[in-house]
Write an enzyme that holds these catalytic residues in place. Structure first.
Site, PDB file in Angstrom:
ATOM      1  N   TRP A  99      -8.400   0.130  -9.336  1.00 41.10           N
ATOM      2  CA  TRP A  99      -8.531  -0.938  -8.336  1.00 41.10           C
ATOM      3  C   TRP A  99      -9.227  -0.437  -7.080  1.00 41.10           C
ATOM      4  O   TRP A  99     -10.092  -1.119  -6.514  1.00 41.10           O
ATOM      5  CB  TRP A  99      -7.174  -1.573  -8.024  1.00 41.10           C
ATOM      6  CG  TRP A  99      -6.693  -2.352  -9.206  1.00 41.10           C
ATOM      7  CD1 TRP A  99      -5.641  -2.042 -10.018  1.00 41.10           C
ATOM      8  CD2 TRP A  99      -7.293  -3.535  -9.766  1.00 41.10           C
ATOM      9  NE1 TRP A  99      -5.545  -2.955 -11.028  1.00 41.10           N
ATOM     10  CE2 TRP A  99      -6.537  -3.890 -10.907  1.00 41.10           C
ATOM     11  CE3 TRP A  99      -8.381  -4.334  -9.421  1.00 41.10           C
ATOM     12  CZ2 TRP A  99      -6.845  -5.005 -11.696  1.00 41.10           C
ATOM     13  CZ3 TRP A  99      -8.689  -5.455 -10.208  1.00 41.10           C
ATOM     14  CH2 TRP A  99      -7.923  -5.772 -11.321  1.00 41.10           C
ATOM     15  N   ASP A 171      -4.839  -2.123   0.075  1.00 37.48           N
ATOM     16  CA  ASP A 171      -4.581  -3.107  -0.979  1.00 37.48           C
ATOM     17  C   ASP A 171      -3.153  -2.852  -1.460  1.00 37.48           C
ATOM     18  O   ASP A 171      -2.872  -1.825  -2.070  1.00 37.48           O
ATOM     19  CB  ASP A 171      -5.589  -2.885  -2.119  1.00 37.48           C
ATOM     20  CG  ASP A 171      -5.318  -3.786  -3.325  1.00 37.48           C
ATOM     21  OD1 ASP A 171      -4.344  -4.571  -3.295  1.00 37.48           O
ATOM     22  OD2 ASP A 171      -6.089  -3.691  -4.302  1.00 37.48           O
ATOM     23  N   LYS A 195       2.495 -10.479  -8.329  1.00 34.57           N
ATOM     24  CA  LYS A 195       3.307  -9.409  -8.901  1.00 34.57           C
ATOM     25  C   LYS A 195       4.735  -9.484  -8.351  1.00 34.57           C
ATOM     26  O   LYS A 195       5.683  -9.684  -9.093  1.00 34.57           O
ATOM     27  CB  LYS A 195       2.678  -8.046  -8.641  1.00 34.57           C
ATOM     28  CG  LYS A 195       1.410  -7.859  -9.476  1.00 34.57           C
ATOM     29  CD  LYS A 195       0.279  -7.423  -8.636  1.00 34.57           C
ATOM     30  CE  LYS A 195      -1.089  -7.329  -9.250  1.00 34.57           C
ATOM     31  NZ  LYS A 195      -1.335  -7.366 -10.647  1.00 34.57           N
TER      32      LYS A 195
HETATM   33  N1  PLP Z   1      -5.686  -4.799  -6.616  1.00 40.15           N
HETATM   34  C1  PLP Z   1      -4.640  -4.419  -7.375  1.00 40.15           C
HETATM   35  C2  PLP Z   1      -3.860  -3.210  -6.983  1.00 40.15           C
HETATM   36  C3  PLP Z   1      -4.313  -5.146  -8.521  1.00 40.15           C
HETATM   37  O1  PLP Z   1      -3.283  -4.775  -9.284  1.00 40.15           O
HETATM   38  C4  PLP Z   1      -5.076  -6.288  -8.859  1.00 40.15           C
HETATM   39  C5  PLP Z   1      -4.769  -7.103 -10.055  1.00 40.15           C
HETATM   40  O2  PLP Z   1      -3.984  -6.791 -10.890  1.00 40.15           O
HETATM   41  C6  PLP Z   1      -6.149  -6.629  -8.042  1.00 40.15           C
HETATM   42  C7  PLP Z   1      -6.423  -5.872  -6.925  1.00 40.15           C
HETATM   43  C8  PLP Z   1      -7.003  -7.824  -8.345  1.00 40.15           C
HETATM   44  O3  PLP Z   1      -6.257  -8.940  -8.042  1.00 40.15           O
HETATM   45  P1  PLP Z   1      -6.762 -10.417  -8.370  1.00 40.15           P
HETATM   46  O4  PLP Z   1      -6.769 -10.535  -9.860  1.00 40.15           O
HETATM   47  O5  PLP Z   1      -5.703 -11.242  -7.721  1.00 40.15           O
HETATM   48  O6  PLP Z   1      -8.091 -10.593  -7.762  1.00 40.15           O
END
Ligand code: PLP
Length: 360
Positions: A99, A171, A195
Site C-alpha cells: 500500500w 495511511d 476495516k
Molecule cells: N491503504 C491500505 C493500508 C489498505 O489496506 C487499502 C485497502 O485495503 C487501501 C489503502 C486502499 O483502500 P481503498 O480500497 O479504500 O481505496
C-alpha cells in the site's frame, strides 16, 4: 460465520442489529437514513454526532479538521500531494508494503517523491530503524503506511518528521481506531472505513487546519480538503448511510471504554494467534519480524505449502471464512479487526492445532 476478511470486514453484531432496527424508520422520523436529505436536520445530527464521537475517541485536537469523504484511501494517494505541494516539491516516502508502494507511485504524478526506505528486498517484513533514515529537510511531508494490510507489518512508534513543516502523513486504513494515537504528531491521517469502523464508501481524513488552502491549481474540487472542511463534508452529497454506520461504530467503541480498552482486546487476540504460530515448531510460519507484527492482519504460511488449499477448505467448513492470503503473497491471512471477537480467534487457534495434529 467468523469472517477474517481484510476489508470490507466484520462489523460488531450489536451495531448491525441496531442499524437493522432503524433501517425503515430512523428514530420515528418516518424515513430511512438512506432516504434523507443530507442537508436536513436529521442527517445533520447524524454527521455531527459521528464527528464529535470520533473526536472523543481519538482525542483529536481542535486545530484539526475531520472530513468524511468518498473515493477510498486510494484517492488520498493523490489528494495528499495535490493538497500539500507544488509539482516540483520534494516529498519523502517510507515504503513498508504494497500500500505504501502504491501511495509512492501515485505521488509521482503530482510532485517529486523520494523513496527514503523500502522493505521490498526483504519481502516487506520490517520497519526501518528511524535513526538510519535520511530525510530531506526540504521535503513537504514524510509519508508512511501505519499498517500494511497485505504484509502484516505495523509501525509501533512513528518517525519524527525532519522536514521544515514537521509534517508526517499516515495511511491508517487498516489500524484506524484500533488503539489510541497521538493525532498531534501528524499533519494528515487518512483511512478507508471498511476495516475497523464501517462499510466501504467512507474515507476519513484528519488534517491539521494550517495545511488547508494550498491545493495545486489542477486539484479537482472533490480532492480539495479546504472545500470539504469549509463545508463540513457537505460540499456535495456525502456517503450518508456509510457515515451513519461509522457513527454507530464510534458509539460502540466509546461504550466499550474507548481505544485503550479496544487496544487491550486487540493485543490479547493477536497474542494468542501469534503464539500458536510460533509454538507450532515451524508447521506454521509468520515471516514478519516479531517486534513489528500487526495486531490487525496476521499473515502465515504452512511449511508444507501443498496443504494450504486443504487448510482453507477445511477451515471454511468450520465456518471460518476469508482466510486466504492476498493473491500477491499467497498463504493465509487472518484479519482480526476490532469487531472480531476473542471467541473467533480462539476457534481459529483450536482448528490450527487440530489441523497440525492431523497433518504434521
Ligand atoms: N491503504 C491500505 C493500508 C489498505 O489496506 C487499502 C485497502 O485495503 C487501501 C489503502 C486502499 O483502500 P481503498 O480500497 O479504500 O481505496
Amino acid at each position: 460465520v467468523f469472517n477474517f476478511a481484510a476489508g470490507p470486514a466484520t462489523l460488531p453484531e450489536n451495531v448491525l442489529l441496531r442499524a437493522q432496527s432503524e433501517l425503515y424508520n430512523w428514530r420515528g422520523c418516518g424515513m430511512s437514513v438512506m432516504e434523507m436529505s443530507h442537508r436536513g436536520k436529521e442527517f445533520s445530527s447524524i454527521i455531527q454526532k459521528a464527528e464529535s464521537d470520533l473526536r472523543a475517541l481519538l482525542e483529536i485536537p481542535a486545530d484539526y479538521a475531520v472530513l468524511f469523504l468518498q473515493g477510498g484511501a486510494t484517492s488520498q494517494f493523490a489528494a495528499v500531494p495535490l493538497n500539500l505541494c507544488s509539482p516540483d516539491d520534494p516529498v519523502d516516502y517510507i515504503v513498508t508494503g504494497s500500500w505504501g508502494d502504491k501511495a509512492f507511485k501515485e505521488a509521482q504524478k503530482y510532485c517529486k517523491p523520494n523513496l527514503i526506505w523500502s522493505g521490498k528486498s526483504e519481502k516487506y517484513t520490517k520497519i526501518p530503524s528511524f535513526g538510519d533514515l535520511q530525510q530531506n529537510p526540504e521535503a513537504k511531508y514524510l509519508h508512511i503506511c501505519a499498517n500494511e494490510t497485505i504484509h502484516g507489518v505495523e509501525f509501533k512508534d512513528y518517525p519524527v518528521p525532519k522536514n521544515k513543516g514537521g509534517i508526517l502523513v499516515a495511511d491508517m486504513s487498516s489500524n484506524f481506531c484500533s488503539k489510541p494515537v497521538d493525532v498531534s504528531k501528524f499533519g494528515i491521517i487518512y483511512a478507508g472505513a471498511q476495516k475497523n469502523v464501517g462499510p466501504s464508501g467512507v474515507t476519513i481524513v484528519i488534517v491539521r487546519k494550517d495545511l488547508l488552502g494550498n491545493a495545486q491549481g489542477i486539484t479537482p474540487v472533490m480532492f480539495d480538503y479546504k472545500i470539504h472542511a469549509d463545508n463540513n463534508s457537505l460540499y456535495n452529497t456525502p456517503p450518508c448511510y456509510g457515515i451513519y454506520m461509522c457513527g454507530l461504530v464510534f458509539e460502540d467503541l466509546l461504550e466499550q471504554g474507548g481505544l485503550r480498552e479496544v487496544e487491550q482486546k486487540n493485543q490479547r487476540k493477536a497474542e494468542i494467534l501469534y503464539r500458536a504460530i510460533d509454538e507450532s515448531k515451524g508447521f506454521y510460519r509468520c515471516p514478519v519480524e516479531k517486534s513489528v507484527r500487526s495486531l490487525m492482519n496476521v499473515p502465515f504460511t504452512l511449511e508444507k505449502s501443498e496443504l494450504e488449499a486443504e487448510f482453507i477448505k477445511e477451515v471454511a467448513k468450520e465456518k471460518m471464512v476469508q482466510l486466504k492470503g492476498h493473491r500477491s503473497v499467497g498463504g493465509m491471512r487472518a484479519s482480526i479487526y476490532n469487531a472480531m471477537p476473542l471467541a473467533g480467534v480462539e476457534k481459529l487457534v483450536a482448528f490450527m492445532k487440530d489441523f497440525q495434529a492431523r497433518n504434521a
